[in-house]
Scaffold this active site. Sequence first.
Site, PDB file in Angstrom:
ATOM      1  N   ILE A  99       2.585   0.123  -8.933  1.00  0.00           N
ATOM      2  CA  ILE A  99       3.891   0.783  -8.949  1.00  0.00           C
ATOM      3  C   ILE A  99       3.857   1.957  -9.915  1.00  0.00           C
ATOM      4  O   ILE A  99       3.455   1.794 -11.073  1.00  0.00           O
ATOM      5  CB  ILE A  99       4.988  -0.211  -9.413  1.00  0.00           C
ATOM      6  N   CYS A 100       4.278   3.122  -9.442  1.00  0.00           N
ATOM      7  CA  CYS A 100       4.315   4.299 -10.302  1.00  0.00           C
ATOM      8  C   CYS A 100       5.706   4.383 -10.925  1.00  0.00           C
ATOM      9  O   CYS A 100       6.640   4.909 -10.338  1.00  0.00           O
ATOM     10  CB  CYS A 100       4.005   5.556  -9.485  1.00  0.00           C
TER      11      CYS A 100
END
Lengths: 278, 149
Positions: free
Chosen positions: B88-89
């Site tokens: 997840i960014c």
Amino acid sequence: MSDNNPAAGSTSAGDPPAAYDRPTDEQILSFERKIKEPESQAQLVGPLTSFDNLIAEYANGNPAILAKLHALSTSYCGLRATRRDGNCFYRAIAFRLCELLASRRGTPWADAVVLRLGPECREVAKEAGYNMDLMGDFADCWEDAVRDGDVEGAMADSVVCWLRIVTAAVLKKNSDLFEAFILDSYPTLELFIGSQVEPMNVEADQPHIVAIATALGVTIRIGNLDSSSTAEGAMNWHEIDPLEPLAVTSKVDTDGPDPVVELLYRPGHYDIVYKQAA
Amino acid sequence: MSNIFTKRLTKELRDLQANPPAGILIDKADDDLKLWRVVMSGAEGTLYQGEQFKLQFKFSNNYPLESPEVIFLDTVPIHPHIYSNGHICLSILYDQWSPALTISSVCLSIQSMLSSATKKERPPDNAMYIMTAKKSPKATTWAFHDDKV
């Protein structure tokens, strides 16, 4: 011919994207670790040393800085170097204040500071919306270190963490005042706090300094070791007082003036400096 | 430090079990508290309504001073900031982590990131990222450029 090298020349539709030429994340991180290695092994707060090392460091450098160091060494006996990990400001304040309180134990000044940095800080943090059920563990670390005069304990990351929270809480409490300085670069005070105050390893700037002086009720003097020329190498000192002065009930003359935390600033870094005994 | 680790995670677990935020459910927390699974439901009225996802939280002994490692497991939501390997960014999971954040606030941030998506698509560099990424997203040098989604 550079044409043989896919990294050179202009990109056309058939070329691989330029990003393929970048080092892998693993390479970047290992490179970063290598650069930071000497620093990550440095002491959090080093021993008290004379200014000789610093003077040697600038011996062939800027003459204005050298003049300031020589002038400083006539009235200050030395410094403690702090680790350059982005937490140095908070760590330096915690360490030095813990030391000063231990040396003035039982004075009206020390009693007032202990009240401010303990229960009053907890209250400000709670009002700012921090969950004290979770953050209280960090406050305990700080208060225990102060109570025991335990400078080792005062250097811990958990203390840095708590001082960041109380800094953020004071910024929120005085949002009208601080927004004027922050909204140039950040859309909201919350975003500023979320990226520049609460996260570990992010350096402190002017608003942080005012906020922490206020939170702890202590005056912070910062000598700016910059390259501006001054008469006889006079240091530019910035004295930051708490927004709300400390409530010292009675003033005993023998205590002398209230102690201040004194730091030496070079871009991106703060060390602790010590005045010679009068 | 491990004392703070245990006290903190015990409290967080108790709070989450007593008052779980809407659409967030603790599926499982290991006895040593180091590995948690959380089930997250897509919010009503969003592209992910009716979908369920599984998040894995891994904690080091230095939690909460250090951020948890958070990834999606199994069915990974299709979203411009979520890679198909589950990474997840999101800046608060990496350099903008703060010990004032909690498992609950991280879940709510991820849920809100899902909710604000206007189109289900993978990040533009997904194919390349998953080829080179390490197992842990914390071994990635992230760049955050978009606060809107």
